[in-house]
Motif scaffolding. Structure first.
Motif, mmCIF file in Angstrom:
data_model
loop_
_atom_site.group_PDB
_atom_site.id
_atom_site.type_symbol
_atom_site.label_atom_id
_atom_site.label_comp_id
_atom_site.label_asym_id
_atom_site.label_seq_id
_atom_site.Cartn_x
_atom_site.Cartn_y
_atom_site.Cartn_z
ATOM 1 N N SER A 156 22.238 -3.136 -12.144
ATOM 2 C CA SER A 156 21.000 -3.599 -12.769
ATOM 3 C C SER A 156 21.198 -5.015 -13.267
ATOM 4 O O SER A 156 22.317 -5.548 -13.280
ATOM 5 C CB SER A 156 20.608 -2.687 -13.938
ATOM 6 N N THR A 157 20.098 -5.637 -13.704
ATOM 7 C CA THR A 157 20.181 -7.009 -14.193
ATOM 8 C C THR A 157 20.969 -7.107 -15.494
ATOM 9 O O THR A 157 21.459 -8.180 -15.843
ATOM 10 C CB THR A 157 18.769 -7.576 -14.424
ATOM 11 N N SER A 158 21.116 -5.996 -16.208
ATOM 12 C CA SER A 158 21.852 -6.021 -17.475
ATOM 13 C C SER A 158 23.274 -5.487 -17.342
ATOM 14 O O SER A 158 23.967 -5.320 -18.340
ATOM 15 C CB SER A 158 21.091 -5.195 -18.525
ATOM 16 N N SER A 159 23.707 -5.225 -16.109
ATOM 17 C CA SER A 159 25.022 -4.627 -15.893
ATOM 18 C C SER A 159 26.151 -5.561 -16.302
ATOM 19 O O SER A 159 26.045 -6.787 -16.175
ATOM 20 C CB SER A 159 25.199 -4.258 -14.417
ATOM 21 N N SER A 160 27.248 -4.954 -16.750
ATOM 22 C CA SER A 160 28.475 -5.713 -16.946
ATOM 23 C C SER A 160 29.059 -6.042 -15.579
ATOM 24 O O SER A 160 28.646 -5.489 -14.553
ATOM 25 C CB SER A 160 29.481 -4.895 -17.765
ATOM 26 N N LEU A 161 30.029 -6.948 -15.538
ATOM 27 C CA LEU A 161 30.552 -7.441 -14.271
ATOM 28 C C LEU A 161 31.183 -6.345 -13.417
ATOM 29 O O LEU A 161 31.278 -6.477 -12.195
ATOM 30 C CB LEU A 161 31.575 -8.557 -14.523
ATOM 31 N N ASP A 162 31.656 -5.263 -14.062
ATOM 32 C CA ASP A 162 32.314 -4.193 -13.297
ATOM 33 C C ASP A 162 31.405 -3.003 -13.021
ATOM 34 O O ASP A 162 31.848 -1.988 -12.493
ATOM 35 C CB ASP A 162 33.581 -3.723 -14.010
ATOM 36 N N ASP A 163 30.108 -3.119 -13.349
ATOM 37 C CA ASP A 163 29.154 -2.031 -13.106
ATOM 38 C C ASP A 163 28.543 -2.216 -11.723
ATOM 39 O O ASP A 163 27.403 -2.675 -11.568
ATOM 40 C CB ASP A 163 28.080 -2.028 -14.192
ATOM 41 N N LEU A 164 29.317 -1.857 -10.685
ATOM 42 C CA LEU A 164 28.938 -2.147 -9.307
ATOM 43 C C LEU A 164 28.143 -1.009 -8.677
ATOM 44 O O LEU A 164 28.340 0.156 -9.009
ATOM 45 C CB LEU A 164 30.192 -2.381 -8.457
#
Length: 409
Positions: A158-166
């Motif tokens: 999502s647009t609010s994901s952290s860098l490792d939320d793939l």
């Protein structure tokens, strides 16, 4: 249709423009047990076999041009009603129709054989742009082949994901970065966030979209009160945000108009929203257009409210036609294309009043609108077809140089 004496269907043939498309065969109980599909030249290309009473075929046999079997794929029934059948095995046949080999699993071996046949041992670059094909190509390794995987959308959930939320598809790609020739992103910002997770890689490249052709429809008169949106009517595009923002624009500019081009599953929902908001006189769903350049040339502004992108082509198309942009600042693309205050404006993601404020500002200031149009100059240097081709040829040369000398001779 051909029937048995008791009226049970035996054979059903379907024709398209006078040519046989397929032929269904039924058992004594009227259950379909076989379908034969034909190509435009009348050659048998696939046979599908059913067990009586089953809704999905248990085997697909694909035929050579001479009608003999080339390979067959078997399936297990779906685990639940309405589910997909499970791929079970693939069987290959030799030129005489005898079984050559059998492998458990998916069609990946078939894809590999096809790629071998296409490449013929010559230096080859295989570009993969659909994530559905990743599994088939990730394991394809030949000395004479280099693979390139192109990301057309965000690798994050999502647009609010952290860098490792793939996304799961990209998690697999990132695990195989060392085995592929190149991973291609469309923007510098997406590459930067990907490398923040996986580390700096020499085989990660950026290839922005190319603007299609030259500026067109220069004879079309610009409408100082017209704003357009261009894109699929889908949840990703959040077209409803643009409509809601335009309600606020109309409070300052009652004669302004918003034309929305594109088709999709949300059309009825968006039309209902337009009716409920009472803006039918100013906001219209125009459907698909095969002349997007003309519509950009007519408009004073292009409004975009997507949830996420890879590198939105509509931005490049709009700038090519000197149509400034107001957009959410999302991952990824807008900030790589829109120079804030020069050829458009970026507002925080989800800020509907912000979209409205910037849109109203441009409509209310002809000098600002002219300045933003002038700021669209230079799009060819950044996103022109010559620049696009030069980037790709640079990558091709690098991949070719990486092949063994024995292959390149």
């Amino acid at each position: 249709m051909r029937y048995a004496e008791d009226g049970t269907p035996l054979v059903l043939r379907r024709f398209v423009e006078g040519a046989l498309e397929h032929e269904d065969h039924f058992d004594a109980d009227g259950e379909r047990i076989r379908r034969e599909e034909y190509d435009r030249e009348g050659r048998l290309r696939r046979t599908m076999l059913w067990d009586p009473g089953e809704a999905t075929a248990r085997e697909h046999v694909f035929h050579r041009r001479n009608g003999g079997p080339m390979y067959a794929q078997t399936f297990r029934p779906p685990k639940r009603p309405g589910g997909k059948p499970q791929e079970e095995s693939v069987t290959f046949f030799d030129e005489d129709g005898n079984v050559e080999s059998r492998q458990d699993g998916t069609l990946t071996p078939v894809v590999h054989r096809a790629l071998d046949a296409l490449s013929g041992g010559h230096p080859t670059i295989v570009a993969v742009e659909a994530r559905q094909a990743d599994d088939d190509v990730l394991g394809y390794r030949r000395d004479h082949v280099r693979t390139v995987f192109v990301a057309h959308n965000s690798h994050l959930r999502s647009t609010s994901s952290s860098l490792d939320d793939l996304r799961s598809t990209f998690r697999k790609l990132f695990r195989h970065l060392d085995t592929m020739g190149a991973m291609v992103f469309l923007t510098d910002s997406q590459r930067a966030e990907a490398e923040a997770l996986v580390g700096r890689r020499d085989n990660v490249w950026v290839m922005p979209h190319a603007a299609p052709g030259a500026a067109t429809h220069t004879e079309v008169e610009r409408d100082p009160r017209l704003v357009i949106m261009m894109g699929r009517l889908a949840s990703q595009k959040r077209t409803d945000h643009g409509i809601r923002a335009f309600v606020e624009v109309l409070e300052q500019h009652p004669d302004a108009r918003l034309e929305i081009y594109g088709e999709g599953a949300r059309r009825a929902e968006l039309q209902q929203l337009i009716e409920e908001l009472g803006v039918r006189h100013a906001v219209s769903l125009e459907g698909f257009t095969n002349q997007p350049g003309r519509e950009y040339r007519r408009a004073t502004l292009c409004l975009q409210s997507s949830r996420f992108e890879g590198a939105p082509m509509v931005f490049v198309e709009a700038l090519r036609q000197e149509c400034p942009i107001v957009s959410y600042d999302i991952r990824y693309g807008p900030a790589d294309i829109v120079d804030h205050g020069v050829n458009g404006f970026l507002v925080p993601d989800g800020d509907i009043p912000g979209l409205a404020q910037r849109t109203a500002q441009v409509l209310g200031d002809p000098e600002l609108a002219a300045s933003l149009r002038a700021g669209c100059a230079g799009v060819d240097g950044r996103f022109g077809q010559e620049a696009f081709a030069a980037r790709w040829f640079e990558l091709f040369r690098a991949l070719d140089a990486d092949m063994p000398d024995s292959v390149r001779r």
